[in-house]
Design a protein around this motif. Structure first.
Motif, PDB file in Angstrom:
ATOM      1  N   MET A   1       0.838  -1.184   0.000  1.00 57.09           N
ATOM      2  CA  MET A   1       0.000   0.000   0.000  1.00 57.09           C
ATOM      3  C   MET A   1       0.879   1.242   0.000  1.00 57.09           C
ATOM      4  N   THR A   2       0.499   2.221  -0.791  1.00 58.06           N
ATOM      5  CA  THR A   2       1.238   3.458  -0.870  1.00 58.06           C
ATOM      6  C   THR A   2       0.983   4.289   0.377  1.00 58.06           C
ATOM      7  N   GLU A   3       2.046   4.887   0.888  1.00 62.44           N
ATOM      8  CA  GLU A   3       1.925   5.708   2.083  1.00 62.44           C
ATOM      9  C   GLU A   3       1.221   7.024   1.754  1.00 62.44           C
ATOM     10  N   PRO A   4       0.345   7.491   2.628  1.00 62.74           N
ATOM     11  CA  PRO A   4      -0.291   8.794   2.421  1.00 62.74           C
ATOM     12  C   PRO A   4       0.725   9.920   2.537  1.00 62.74           C
ATOM     13  N   ILE A   5       0.436  11.014   1.871  1.00 66.70           N
ATOM     14  CA  ILE A   5       1.262  12.202   1.929  1.00 66.70           C
ATOM     15  C   ILE A   5       0.481  13.246   2.718  1.00 66.70           C
ATOM     16  N   LEU A   6       1.034  13.706   3.831  1.00 68.78           N
ATOM     17  CA  LEU A   6       0.385  14.739   4.631  1.00 68.78           C
ATOM     18  C   LEU A   6       0.829  16.084   4.089  1.00 68.78           C
ATOM     19  N   LEU A   7      -0.116  16.922   3.696  1.00 73.20           N
ATOM     20  CA  LEU A   7       0.199  18.197   3.078  1.00 73.20           C
ATOM     21  C   LEU A   7      -0.103  19.330   4.040  1.00 73.20           C
ATOM     22  N   HIS A   8       0.898  20.178   4.279  1.00 72.93           N
ATOM     23  CA  HIS A   8       0.751  21.272   5.224  1.00 72.93           C
ATOM     24  C   HIS A   8       0.714  22.644   4.579  1.00 72.93           C
ATOM     25  N   GLY A   9       1.077  22.774   3.320  1.00 76.36           N
ATOM     26  CA  GLY A   9       1.091  24.085   2.681  1.00 76.36           C
ATOM     27  C   GLY A   9       2.188  24.959   3.245  1.00 76.36           C
ATOM     28  N   SER A  10       1.950  26.247   3.269  1.00 78.20           N
ATOM     29  CA  SER A  10       2.958  27.170   3.761  1.00 78.20           C
ATOM     30  C   SER A  10       3.069  27.078   5.284  1.00 78.20           C
ATOM     31  N   LYS A  11       4.212  27.495   5.802  1.00 79.17           N
ATOM     32  CA  LYS A  11       4.489  27.386   7.234  1.00 79.17           C
ATOM     33  C   LYS A  11       3.396  28.074   8.051  1.00 79.17           C
ATOM     34  N   GLY A  12       2.864  27.340   9.009  1.00 80.35           N
ATOM     35  CA  GLY A  12       1.872  27.892   9.905  1.00 80.35           C
ATOM     36  C   GLY A  12       0.452  27.908   9.354  1.00 80.35           C
ATOM     37  N   SER A  13       0.253  27.474   8.106  1.00 78.68           N
ATOM     38  CA  SER A  13      -1.105  27.511   7.545  1.00 78.68           C
ATOM     39  C   SER A  13      -1.902  26.304   8.029  1.00 78.68           C
ATOM     40  N   MET A  14      -3.125  26.525   8.345  1.00 80.03           N
ATOM     41  CA  MET A  14      -4.014  25.478   8.821  1.00 80.03           C
ATOM     42  C   MET A  14      -5.272  25.485   7.962  1.00 80.03           C
ATOM     43  N   PRO A  15      -5.528  24.400   7.213  1.00 76.14           N
ATOM     44  CA  PRO A  15      -6.696  24.365   6.337  1.00 76.14           C
ATOM     45  C   PRO A  15      -8.005  24.655   7.059  1.00 76.14           C
ATOM     46  N   ARG A  16      -8.121  24.178   8.283  1.00 72.67           N
ATOM     47  CA  ARG A  16      -9.360  24.397   9.033  1.00 72.67           C
ATOM     48  C   ARG A  16      -9.627  25.888   9.262  1.00 72.67           C
ATOM     49  N   ASP A  17      -8.543  26.663   9.337  1.00 71.63           N
ATOM     50  CA  ASP A  17      -8.660  28.102   9.551  1.00 71.63           C
ATOM     51  C   ASP A  17      -8.606  28.880   8.236  1.00 71.63           C
ATOM     52  N   GLY A  18      -8.714  28.188   7.119  1.00 77.30           N
ATOM     53  CA  GLY A  18      -8.699  28.850   5.824  1.00 77.30           C
ATOM     54  C   GLY A  18      -7.328  28.944   5.185  1.00 77.30           C
ATOM     55  N   GLY A  19      -6.311  28.375   5.816  1.00 74.32           N
ATOM     56  CA  GLY A  19      -4.958  28.417   5.254  1.00 74.32           C
ATOM     57  C   GLY A  19      -4.802  27.446   4.097  1.00 74.32           C
ATOM     58  N   PRO A  20      -3.888  27.726   3.187  1.00 72.23           N
ATOM     59  CA  PRO A  20      -3.689  26.854   2.027  1.00 72.23           C
ATOM     60  C   PRO A  20      -2.982  25.550   2.397  1.00 72.23           C
ATOM     61  N   SER A  21      -3.338  24.483   1.701  1.00 77.23           N
ATOM     62  CA  SER A  21      -2.671  23.192   1.893  1.00 77.23           C
ATOM     63  C   SER A  21      -1.509  23.016   0.930  1.00 77.23           C
ATOM     64  N   PHE A  22      -1.416  23.890  -0.070  1.00 74.64           N
ATOM     65  CA  PHE A  22      -0.381  23.748  -1.094  1.00 74.64           C
ATOM     66  C   PHE A  22       0.449  25.013  -1.188  1.00 74.64           C
ATOM     67  N   SER A  23       1.668  24.857  -1.682  1.00 71.84           N
ATOM     68  CA  SER A  23       2.590  25.978  -1.807  1.00 71.84           C
ATOM     69  C   SER A  23       2.071  27.002  -2.818  1.00 71.84           C
ATOM     70  N   LEU A  24       2.610  28.185  -2.726  1.00 72.55           N
ATOM     71  CA  LEU A  24       2.257  29.235  -3.676  1.00 72.55           C
ATOM     72  C   LEU A  24       2.585  28.799  -5.101  1.00 72.55           C
ATOM     73  N   ARG A  25       3.731  28.171  -5.286  1.00 75.64           N
ATOM     74  CA  ARG A  25       4.122  27.693  -6.624  1.00 75.64           C
ATOM     75  C   ARG A  25       3.088  26.721  -7.175  1.00 75.64           C
ATOM     76  N   ASN A  26       2.668  25.766  -6.357  1.00 78.72           N
ATOM     77  CA  ASN A  26       1.660  24.798  -6.781  1.00 78.72           C
ATOM     78  C   ASN A  26       0.377  25.504  -7.193  1.00 78.72           C
ATOM     79  N   ARG A  27      -0.048  26.473  -6.395  1.00 80.59           N
ATOM     80  CA  ARG A  27      -1.287  27.183  -6.687  1.00 80.59           C
ATOM     81  C   ARG A  27      -1.187  28.008  -7.971  1.00 80.59           C
ATOM     82  N   VAL A  28      -0.014  28.615  -8.214  1.00 88.52           N
ATOM     83  CA  VAL A  28       0.173  29.398  -9.449  1.00 88.52           C
ATOM     84  C   VAL A  28       0.164  28.478 -10.663  1.00 88.52           C
ATOM     85  N   VAL A  29       0.862  27.344 -10.577  1.00 93.61           N
ATOM     86  CA  VAL A  29       0.867  26.378 -11.697  1.00 93.61           C
ATOM     87  C   VAL A  29      -0.554  25.921 -11.999  1.00 93.61           C
ATOM     88  N   ARG A  30      -1.327  25.607 -10.953  1.00 85.79           N
ATOM     89  CA  ARG A  30      -2.707  25.155 -11.178  1.00 85.79           C
ATOM     90  C   ARG A  30      -3.578  26.254 -11.776  1.00 85.79           C
TER      91      ARG A  30
END
Length: 195
Positions: A1-30
């Motif tokens: 089984m493939t191991e899950p990848i835990l994504l934290h986004g930028s330092k200190g960001s919390m998705p529950r509080d509206g913070g991004p889960s992905f880096s700025l670069r990832n978001r710009v590429v998308r």
């Protein structure tokens, strides 16, 4: 089984509080990718699949000969998509590939299906995003509006019936239906190359 990848986004960001889960670069590429697909591919008819393959490869997708992604399909991040020869992502499919999604040779993803490789850790107070790769075997068929969840491995030749919900490992050359998807029988057809 493939191991899950835990994504934290930028330092200190919390998705529950509206913070991004992905880096700025990832978001710009998308963002650039989404605009590119919308303007140059989303309206294209079926015969323009070589053009759509070109665009997907330009953004990092790995596509075998004759692979096709229909114009109305949505691919979240092309660099997380691998398709074998003759594999097809049909109309209005949502390929939400936060982790790698591999679709092997001649597998078919039918209209309105949803391939989702991301979820959230419901035991984590910060509700962090977890991404787990999906693999769909050669000659498998994901029927209309089916859902294939994070970490699913659909065996070669398996059928996931219309609107079924698939998680875990689905055996090769079997038919699965329902929510959650349950095996109901073997699939009798095999490609001649396997006889």
């Amino acid at each position: 089984m493939t191991e899950p990848i835990l994504l934290h986004g930028s330092k200190g960001s919390m998705p529950r509080d509206g913070g991004p889960s992905f880096s700025l670069r990832n978001r710009v590429v998308r963002l650039v990718w989404g605009i590119t697909w919308l303007v140059f591919a989303s309206w294209t008819p079926r015969p323009l699949c070589p053009w759509r393959r070109f665009l997907l490869r330009s953004f990092g997708a790995s596509l075998g000969p004759g692979a096709d992604v229909r114009g109305s399909a949505r691919v979240w991040l092309p660099s997380n998509l691998v398709m074998g020869a003759g594999a097809v992502i049909g109309p209005n499919v949502n390929c939400y590939n936060q982790a790698l999604i591999t679709i092997e040779e001649r597998a078919l993803i039918s209209q309105g299906a949803h391939l989702c490789s991301g979820t959230h850790d419901i035991e984590d107070e910060h509700f962090q995003l977890v991404a787990v790769p999906i693999r769909i075997g050669a000659h498998a068929w994901i029927a209309a509006e089916a859902f294939v969840g994070p970490g699913a491995v659909v065996g070669a030749g398996a059928v996931v019936g219309a609107r079924a919900v698939a998680f875990g490992h689905l055996e090769p050359w079997a038919v699965f239906v329902g929510n959650p998807a349950k095996r109901i029988r073997d699939r009798g057809w095999r490609p001649r190359s396997l006889d």
